[in-house]
Write a protein that holds these residues in place. Structure first.
Motif, mmCIF file in Angstrom:
data_model
loop_
_atom_site.group_PDB
_atom_site.id
_atom_site.type_symbol
_atom_site.label_atom_id
_atom_site.label_comp_id
_atom_site.label_asym_id
_atom_site.label_seq_id
_atom_site.Cartn_x
_atom_site.Cartn_y
_atom_site.Cartn_z
ATOM 1 N N PHE A 26 47.280 47.664 27.865
ATOM 2 C CA PHE A 26 47.846 48.089 29.146
ATOM 3 C C PHE A 26 47.200 47.387 30.339
ATOM 4 O O PHE A 26 47.306 47.847 31.471
ATOM 5 C CB PHE A 26 47.711 49.605 29.295
ATOM 6 N N ALA A 27 46.530 46.269 30.082
ATOM 7 C CA ALA A 27 45.941 45.506 31.173
ATOM 8 C C ALA A 27 47.046 44.961 32.082
ATOM 9 O O ALA A 27 48.089 44.510 31.607
ATOM 10 C CB ALA A 27 45.099 44.364 30.611
ATOM 11 N N ASP A 28 46.807 44.995 33.386
ATOM 12 C CA ASP A 28 47.845 44.583 34.333
ATOM 13 C C ASP A 28 47.332 43.612 35.389
ATOM 14 O O ASP A 28 47.934 43.439 36.438
ATOM 15 C CB ASP A 28 48.448 45.819 35.018
ATOM 16 N N ILE A 29 46.206 42.954 35.094
ATOM 17 C CA ILE A 29 45.666 41.962 36.021
ATOM 18 C C ILE A 29 45.053 40.822 35.211
ATOM 19 O O ILE A 29 44.519 41.032 34.120
ATOM 20 C CB ILE A 29 44.608 42.595 36.957
ATOM 21 N N VAL A 30 45.175 39.598 35.711
ATOM 22 C CA VAL A 30 44.588 38.419 35.065
ATOM 23 C C VAL A 30 43.569 37.811 36.016
ATOM 24 O O VAL A 30 43.872 37.572 37.191
ATOM 25 C CB VAL A 30 45.655 37.373 34.704
ATOM 26 N N VAL A 31 42.369 37.566 35.513
ATOM 27 C CA VAL A 31 41.314 36.931 36.312
ATOM 28 C C VAL A 31 41.092 35.533 35.748
ATOM 29 O O VAL A 31 40.725 35.372 34.575
ATOM 30 C CB VAL A 31 40.012 37.745 36.275
ATOM 31 N N ARG A 32 41.346 34.521 36.581
ATOM 32 C CA ARG A 32 41.223 33.122 36.156
ATOM 33 C C ARG A 32 39.860 32.572 36.585
ATOM 34 O O ARG A 32 39.353 32.879 37.660
ATOM 35 C CB ARG A 32 42.350 32.288 36.762
ATOM 36 N N CYS A 33 39.284 31.722 35.727
ATOM 37 C CA CYS A 33 37.951 31.163 35.952
ATOM 38 C C CYS A 33 38.065 29.679 36.285
ATOM 39 O O CYS A 33 39.079 29.032 35.979
ATOM 40 C CB CYS A 33 37.076 31.362 34.712
ATOM 41 N N SER A 63 46.646 43.976 48.733
ATOM 42 C CA SER A 63 47.201 43.042 49.720
ATOM 43 C C SER A 63 48.541 42.473 49.241
ATOM 44 O O SER A 63 48.850 42.493 48.042
ATOM 45 C CB SER A 63 46.212 41.894 49.947
ATOM 46 N N PRO A 64 49.365 41.943 50.168
ATOM 47 C CA PRO A 64 50.641 41.322 49.774
ATOM 48 C C PRO A 64 50.479 39.905 49.238
ATOM 49 O O PRO A 64 51.469 39.262 48.881
ATOM 50 C CB PRO A 64 51.431 41.325 51.085
ATOM 51 N N MET A 65 49.252 39.405 49.202
ATOM 52 C CA MET A 65 49.007 38.064 48.689
ATOM 53 C C MET A 65 49.173 38.062 47.160
ATOM 54 O O MET A 65 49.486 39.093 46.550
ATOM 55 C CB MET A 65 47.590 37.613 49.071
ATOM 56 N N LYS A 66 48.916 36.922 46.522
ATOM 57 C CA LYS A 66 49.199 36.797 45.089
ATOM 58 C C LYS A 66 48.343 37.740 44.251
ATOM 59 O O LYS A 66 48.762 38.167 43.184
ATOM 60 C CB LYS A 66 49.014 35.353 44.636
ATOM 61 N N GLU A 67 47.126 38.061 44.749
ATOM 62 C CA GLU A 67 46.281 38.983 43.985
ATOM 63 C C GLU A 67 46.983 40.331 43.801
ATOM 64 O O GLU A 67 46.965 40.910 42.721
ATOM 65 C CB GLU A 67 44.933 39.195 44.691
ATOM 66 N N LEU A 93 51.186 39.395 42.470
ATOM 67 C CA LEU A 93 51.345 38.828 41.128
ATOM 68 C C LEU A 93 50.320 39.342 40.123
ATOM 69 O O LEU A 93 50.444 39.070 38.929
ATOM 70 C CB LEU A 93 51.257 37.299 41.213
ATOM 71 N N GLY A 94 49.310 40.033 40.616
ATOM 72 C CA GLY A 94 48.277 40.514 39.699
ATOM 73 C C GLY A 94 47.418 39.397 39.152
ATOM 74 O O GLY A 94 47.045 39.416 37.982
ATOM 75 N N GLU A 95 47.105 38.421 40.015
ATOM 76 C CA GLU A 95 46.267 37.291 39.591
ATOM 77 C C GLU A 95 45.110 37.125 40.566
ATOM 78 O O GLU A 95 45.305 37.127 41.780
ATOM 79 C CB GLU A 95 47.073 35.995 39.541
ATOM 80 N N ILE A 96 43.917 36.965 40.018
ATOM 81 C CA ILE A 96 42.721 36.721 40.824
ATOM 82 C C ILE A 96 42.031 35.481 40.283
ATOM 83 O O ILE A 96 41.834 35.345 39.067
ATOM 84 C CB ILE A 96 41.756 37.917 40.781
ATOM 85 N N THR A 97 41.669 34.569 41.164
ATOM 86 C CA THR A 97 40.955 33.357 40.769
ATOM 87 C C THR A 97 39.549 33.405 41.347
ATOM 88 O O THR A 97 39.370 33.605 42.551
ATOM 89 C CB THR A 97 41.667 32.092 41.263
ATOM 90 N N LEU A 98 38.551 33.226 40.486
ATOM 91 C CA LEU A 98 37.153 33.260 40.924
ATOM 92 C C LEU A 98 36.497 31.904 40.687
ATOM 93 O O LEU A 98 36.756 31.248 39.682
ATOM 94 C CB LEU A 98 36.385 34.343 40.166
#
Length: 360
Positions: free
Chosen positions: A214-221, A247-251, A254-259
């Motif tokens: 049930f994960a709903d977010i992707v964290v990219r490295c 926020s209305p941004m892609k995070e 779209l449920g995407e975070i880039t670190l």
């Protein structure tokens, strides 16, 4: 019980002497507490003859014999029935861990140590529910020489006790020619908040981390790795993650975070958000990046733990990397205790000082 700002009590530690549990092999344990000591009158004069008194100074004193009566300070004194080692055991109050002990020796009216002063001292420690170790974490055969007369002896001298120390046992023995009994003026017990064991509380968190159905977010490295997580978990763990995901941004959309860090660092960061311990096999470089990312996402306990772990790798080859990696946070008002711990260790070692100066 707020932070203690008195002399000799470092920031973020608390003076818990009055509430600590103190037991002794013999004698009156309460005489080790400053409040009890201050409320009692001095003992009557005793005829202390042929008493050996060492003059002040570290290890360079001479012996002076005196047959004149003198006033014995009101202090804790052992009263062993056999020729053994006296001991005192200190237990931390509930919810706290022992961080440091400060032992003040009993002095003669001329501010000298005497034949009742401990010579051979050992310190043993244990976590809650565990037995004391067989090997002391501190030992000195000239205990009285570790500081100037009248000043407290700090145990341990350069570092704090391990984070989950709940009990400490101080074994004390006076000089072989001096007999059985020993005296101590008082002891100060400094504590820190006891961190709960996440591994004992993390059964649900462990299942959430292991099962990403049930994960709903992707964290990219930045090394191409991707890790899945739960939006709710990250949002609750970090106010920064919460703002990003709202926020209305892609995070948020779209449920995407880039670190900007490796998969190893991201995994450690996310595991902390789930209440799980982070991986212990990080390189020093990755651990310092973890400190930076934890600070950025306002994960303060992770930031402190990672900094503490990084400092444990201090040696001549890593001193410059550690100084450069942590001083920015100290200048920003964070990691003060960890920075002071690092500086204290560097100052105490000429080799580390030289390495820091030559390579910086």
């Amino acid at each position: 019980d707020g932070p203690c700002h008195a002399t000799g009590c470092p920031a973020r530690m608390q003076d818990s002497t009055e509430e600590a549990i103190i037991t002794v092999s013999s004698g009156d344990a309460d005489l080790l507490r400053p409040s009890v000591l201050a409320s009692r009158p001095k003992e009557r004069q005793r005829d202390v003859r042929n008493q050996v008194a060492r003059s002040g100074g570290k290890g360079k004193g001479h012996h002076r014999y005196s047959a004149a009566p003198m006033t014995v300070p009101n202090c804790w004194q052992s009263d062993e029935a056999y020729s053994g080692t006296a001991w005192l055991e200190i237990g931390a109050p509930v919810g706290k861990a022992l961080a440091q002990l400060q032992v003040t020796l009993s002095l003669t009216p001329h501010c000298r140590v005497d034949s009742f002063t401990p010579e051979h001292v050992q310190l043993f420690i244990a976590e809650e529910g565990e037995a004391f170790g067989e090997i002391p974490i501190f030992e000195s055969v000239q205990f009285w020489s570790l500081t100037f007369p009248g000043e407290p002896i700090i145990l341990p001298a350069r570092e704090l006790l391990p984070p989950r120390t709940s009990r400490a046992k101080l074994c004390v023995k006076r000089a072989a020619c001096g007999g059985r009994n020993v005296r101590l003026q008082c002891i100060k017990v400094l504590t820190k908040r006891l961190k709960r064991r996440r591994e004992d509380e993390g059964r649900l968190a462990d299942r959430l981390w292991s099962n990403k159905e049930f994960a709903d977010i992707v964290v990219r490295c930045n090394d191409g790795g991707e890790l899945k997580a739960h939006r709710a978990v990250l949002g609750i763990a970090s106010p920064v993650f919460r703002c990003m995901l709202n926020s209305p941004m892609k995070e948020g959309a779209l449920g995407e975070i880039t670190l900007p860090c490796s998969e190893n660092v991201v995994r450690s960061l996310l595991k902390h958000c789930y209440g799980l311990p982070y991986d212990a096999n990080l390189s020093l470089e990755d651990e310092l990046v973890l400190v930076e990312q934890a600070h950025a996402f306002e994960l303060n306990s992770l930031c402190e733990d990672a900094a503490f772990s990084a400092i444990e790798r201090l040696n001549e080859a890593t001193v410059v990397q550690l100084v450069k990696g942590l001083r920015t946070f100290y200048k920003a008002g964070s990691l003060k205790e960890e920075w002071e711990n690092l500086v204290r260790q560097v100052r105490a070692s000429p080799d580390l000082c030289q390495a820091a100066l030559l390579d910086s």
